[in-house]
Scaffold this active site. Structure first.
Site, PDB file in Angstrom:
ATOM      1  N   HIS A 265       8.775   6.704   8.873  1.00 45.47           N
ATOM      2  CA  HIS A 265       9.445   6.931   7.640  1.00 45.47           C
ATOM      3  C   HIS A 265      11.039   7.197   8.001  1.00 45.47           C
ATOM      4  CE1 HIS A 265       6.162   7.236   4.451  1.00 45.47           C
ATOM      5  NE2 HIS A 265       5.724   7.340   5.731  1.00 45.47           N
TER       6      HIS A 265
ATOM      7  N   ARG B 145       0.662  -1.350   0.014  1.00 45.97           N
ATOM      8  CA  ARG B 145      -0.065   0.035  -0.001  1.00 45.97           C
ATOM      9  C   ARG B 145       0.815   1.318   0.017  1.00 45.97           C
ATOM     10  NH1 ARG B 145      -0.898   4.907   2.508  1.00 45.97           N
ATOM     11  NH2 ARG B 145      -0.411   4.067   4.340  1.00 45.97           N
ATOM     12  N   ASP B 146       1.608   1.433   1.100  1.00 48.80           N
ATOM     13  CA  ASP B 146       1.926   2.846   1.192  1.00 48.80           C
ATOM     14  C   ASP B 146       3.552   2.788   0.245  1.00 48.80           C
ATOM     15  OD1 ASP B 146       2.704   5.448   2.290  1.00 48.80           O
ATOM     16  OD2 ASP B 146       3.557   4.803   4.024  1.00 48.80           O
TER      17      ASP B 146
ATOM     18  N   CYS C 201       4.588   9.375   1.358  1.00 49.30           N
ATOM     19  CA  CYS C 201       3.483   9.805   1.086  1.00 49.30           C
ATOM     20  C   CYS C 201       3.163  10.755  -0.038  1.00 49.30           C
ATOM     21  CB  CYS C 201       3.055  10.344   2.377  1.00 49.30           C
ATOM     22  SG  CYS C 201       1.199  11.427   2.107  1.00 49.30           S
TER      23      CYS C 201
ATOM     24  N   ASN D 288       9.422   4.514   3.663  1.00 48.16           N
ATOM     25  CA  ASN D 288       9.021   3.895   4.951  1.00 48.16           C
ATOM     26  C   ASN D 288      10.234   3.272   5.297  1.00 48.16           C
ATOM     27  OD1 ASN D 288       5.925   3.639   5.280  1.00 48.16           O
ATOM     28  ND2 ASN D 288       6.344   3.269   3.025  1.00 48.16           N
TER      29      ASN D 288
ATOM     30  N   HIS E 121       3.984   3.894  12.940  1.00 47.13           N
ATOM     31  CA  HIS E 121       4.323   3.904  11.518  1.00 47.13           C
ATOM     32  C   HIS E 121       5.263   5.086  11.375  1.00 47.13           C
ATOM     33  CE1 HIS E 121       2.952   3.791   7.292  1.00 47.13           C
ATOM     34  NE2 HIS E 121       3.606   5.040   7.112  1.00 47.13           N
TER      35      HIS E 121
END
Length: 327
Positions: A221, A21-22, A252, A261, A219
């Site tokens: 980065h 996803r990310d 993002c 990430n 979460h």
């Protein structure tokens, strides 16, 4: 719940693999679905048991996520894996539920500016959507809920985010979710967080919101190279779940300057060093990361992939070097 001693790492930490996803959404041109399936399978082969497989959002906003439903169907037989999907509103939640997703990840930003950029809504409007999603979950039953609080530490438009600002949004969200079991993720969307600020946020928020129905996640980065350190500090201050993306893929699209990430392999290496169980095989994870790094348009930030495989611990590390594709 008491905090862990700095010298006593937890026995186990759950890792949520977010590359599908990310990670994939950071690649501009849509990837062939078959390539995504191959990458997901490689990740599962490493022992991943939680995965954010995609998001149910407008394909006009993020074309890369248009095939999320197909990916969910392709791996529906893997009942041993907890697949989640990010949703920003009731429509996305309904689509995810129709496809049988195990967990909904509802995202709202602490920052008003970022929430407008990310989902085209005010924070209040997003929380209203959350109330509709919660109502749908109560009617449907059996699907877990996670709350991702984006920009919990920093906003690309508004700057530093204090823990009190996070507390304001979280408190309003918890009124909505009430007694529903909930995993709360503090998200370092821009990668500007530092370990001691991560520790402060988790300490303050967990003290104010201690409940058996709540669990905590981080979460991160790796924009400023703090990804692994931030994750470890989060664990030491109450997080039981960590997000990461194989090969450090990600960033993002609605947060200017945010890079990849935290790399799953970097994080697993650090956790393995503390004898923290994750159930993930590092050499196989590196193979999956190597595959992901070869995707067209992929920008990766992994540190461990730069290390010659024969120098890594484990009897299968050298074999992994011979089997995996390299970028």
């Amino acid at each position: 719940m008491s905090l862990s001693s700095p010298l006593s790492p937890p026995a186990r930490v759950e890792l949520v693999e977010v590359a599908p996803r990310d990670g994939f959404q950071s690649i501009r041109d849509p990837l062939p679905t078959k390539d995504k399936k191959a990458c997901i399978q490689a990740l599962l082969d490493s022992g991943i048991t939680r995965m954010e497989i995609g998001s149910f959002v407008s394909p006009k906003a993020i074309p890369q996520m248009a095939d999320t439903g197909e990916l969910v169907r392709a791996f529906a037989h893997r009942k041993d894996v907890r697949f989640s999907a990010l949703v920003p509103n009731l429509k996305g939640a309904q689509l995810a539920l129709e496809h049988g997703v195990s967990e909904l990840v509802f995202v709202v930003s602490v920052s008003e500016s970022h929430n407008q950029s990310n989902v085209r809504q005010s924070v209040a409007e997003s929380l209203n959507e959350l109330s509709r999603v919660v109502a749908a979950l109560r009617d449907q039953g059996g699907t877990a809920l996670r709350l991702d609080l984006a920009t919990s530490f920093d906003c690309p438009f508004d700057g530093t985010i204090a823990w009190q600002q996070v507390d304001d949004v979280l408190s309003r969200a918890l009124v909505i979710t009430a007694d529903l079991p909930l995993e709360v993720a503090l998200c370092d969307t821009t990668g500007r967080a530092t370990p001691y600020r991560v520790a402060e946020h988790f300490t303050q928020l967990r003290q104010r919101h201690a409940a058996d129905t709540l669990s905590w996640a981080f979460h991160g980065h790796d924009t400023f190279g703090m990804g692994v350190a931030n994750a470890l500090f989060a664990v030491q201050h109450g997080a039981t779940t960590l997000d990461a993306a194989a090969a450090g893929l990600g960033g993002c699209p609605f947060a200017p300057g945010a890079t990849g990430n935290t790399a799953s392999e970097d994080l697993i290496y650090a956790l393995d060093g503390g004898n923290v169980a994750t159930g993930i095989d590092l050499p196989r994870l590196l193979q999956a990361a190597d595959r992901i790094a070869t995707l067209p348009g992929a920008k990766t930030e992994s540190h461990l992939r730069r290390v010659p495989r024969q120098r890594l611990p484990g009897p299968s590390a050298a074999a992994a070097a011979d089997e995996a594709p390299r970028a």
